[in-house]
Design an enzyme around this catalytic site. Structure first.
Site, mmCIF file in Angstrom:
data_model
loop_
_atom_site.group_PDB
_atom_site.id
_atom_site.type_symbol
_atom_site.label_atom_id
_atom_site.label_comp_id
_atom_site.label_asym_id
_atom_site.label_seq_id
_atom_site.Cartn_x
_atom_site.Cartn_y
_atom_site.Cartn_z
ATOM 1 N N ASN A 11 -8.288 72.507 45.195
ATOM 2 C CA ASN A 11 -7.485 71.889 46.256
ATOM 3 C C ASN A 11 -6.029 71.889 45.796
ATOM 4 O OD1 ASN A 11 -6.252 70.188 48.091
ATOM 5 N ND2 ASN A 11 -7.342 68.338 47.420
ATOM 6 N N LYS A 13 -3.486 70.999 47.431
ATOM 7 C CA LYS A 13 -2.701 69.915 48.049
ATOM 8 C C LYS A 13 -1.383 70.484 48.581
ATOM 9 C CE LYS A 13 -5.078 66.717 45.061
ATOM 10 N NZ LYS A 13 -5.151 65.379 44.513
ATOM 11 N N GLU A 99 -6.439 61.134 50.145
ATOM 12 C CA GLU A 99 -4.997 61.147 50.426
ATOM 13 C C GLU A 99 -4.747 61.167 51.930
ATOM 14 O OE1 GLU A 99 -4.039 64.447 47.889
ATOM 15 O OE2 GLU A 99 -4.441 63.191 46.132
ATOM 16 N N GLU A 166 -15.317 61.717 45.155
ATOM 17 C CA GLU A 166 -14.036 61.634 44.455
ATOM 18 C C GLU A 166 -13.590 60.177 44.369
ATOM 19 O OE1 GLU A 166 -11.792 65.647 44.703
ATOM 20 O OE2 GLU A 166 -11.148 64.398 46.361
ATOM 21 N N SER A 211 -9.695 64.408 38.478
ATOM 22 C CA SER A 211 -9.297 64.700 37.092
ATOM 23 C C SER A 211 -10.275 65.604 36.346
ATOM 24 C CB SER A 211 -9.057 63.395 36.315
ATOM 25 O OG SER A 211 -7.956 62.692 36.865
#
Ligand code: PGA
Length: 253
Positions: A11, A13, A99, A166, A211
């Site tokens: 990802n 982002k 997010e 996540e 992470s």
């Protein structure tokens, strides 16, 4: 693993320019034969989707979008419909990333509508769930994720549906849950999918995200019921992303 093919998705982002697209082919070159045993997916920003999809496909991998409108084509300035993403070469679509839930107020109902729109256009939804630190510390993590799954997985979800667990507090922080906590969560998610979708649910893959790095990937992949990873920061650089892919036990077969 129950016959499920491992999946490792990157990802990007809101990072990346055309000059960064070589990271896609570089990752696949470094990953070598692992790409036939593991589904590798790149989710760049929408501006790079078409080119990333071409580079990914040339190396035996696929691309995904990071978000999708729950609506069909229409007067919705700035949004992208699921058929547009398919047309741009996407095979997957992340929905409900924490997010987006935080920045754009996406509710479970919105996430379910997005997953439904994605699936209807032939995209495999990568549906993200996860608890906050306060929820983890107050012992509610399993219940929170169960609630999110109940409300954000659409009815008649396709078996291509992917769940990404996540924990919000593990994203971009360098912190990860213990292997025992990941195992407990993945066991719970697997149980919910089996209960709700039966044999169909057994085909749905459950990824860990938050992470994931070259240094911890092998330990995470060794956890029972972990079918792969959704990788953020470490997916931007070919050396790191390929090292994560190569850390999967299926890469060595
Ligand atoms: P991270 O992000 O790997 O940078 O923690 C994961 C994600 O948000 O998908």
């Amino acid at each position: 693993m129950g016959g499920r093919k491992p999946l490792i998705a990157g990802n990007w982002k809101m990072f990346g320019r055309r000059a960064d697209l070589h990271e896609v082919s570089d990752t696949l070159k470094r990953a070598g034969a692992a790409g036939s045993a593991i589904d590798i997916v790149f989710c760049p920003p929408a501006t790079l989707l078409r080119e990333a999809a071409e580079a990914a496909r040339a190396g035996g991998a696929q691309a995904g979008a990071q978000d999708v409108s729950p609506l069909g084509d229409g007067a919705h300035t700035g949004d992208l419909s699921a058929p547009m993403l398919t047309d741009a070469g996407a095979a997957y679509c992340i929905v409900g990333h924490s997010e987006r839930r935080a920045d754009h107020g996406e509710t479970d109902a919105i996430v379910a509508a997005k997953a439904k729109a994605a699936a209807a256009a032939g995209l495999a939804p990568i549906l993200c769930v996860g608890e906050t630190l306060a929820e983890r510390e107050s012992g509610q993590a399993l219940a929170v994720v169960e609630r999110q799954l109940e409300a954000s997985i659409p009815e008649n979800a396709p078996h291509s549906l992917v769940i990404a667990y996540e924990p919000v507090w593990a994203i971009g922080t360098g912190r990860t849950p213990t292997a025992e906590d990941i195992a407990a969560m993945h066991r719970s998610i697997r149980g919910l999918l089996d209960a709700r979708f039966g044999r169909h649910g057994a085909e749905m893959r459950v990824l860990y995200g938050g992470s994931v790095k070259p240094a911890n990937a092998a330990e995470i992949f060794a956890v029972e019921h972990v079918d792969g990873a959704l990788v953020g920061g470490a997916s931007l650089k070919a050396a790191d992303f390929a090292a994560i892919i190569l850390a999967h036990p299926a890469a060595a077969r």
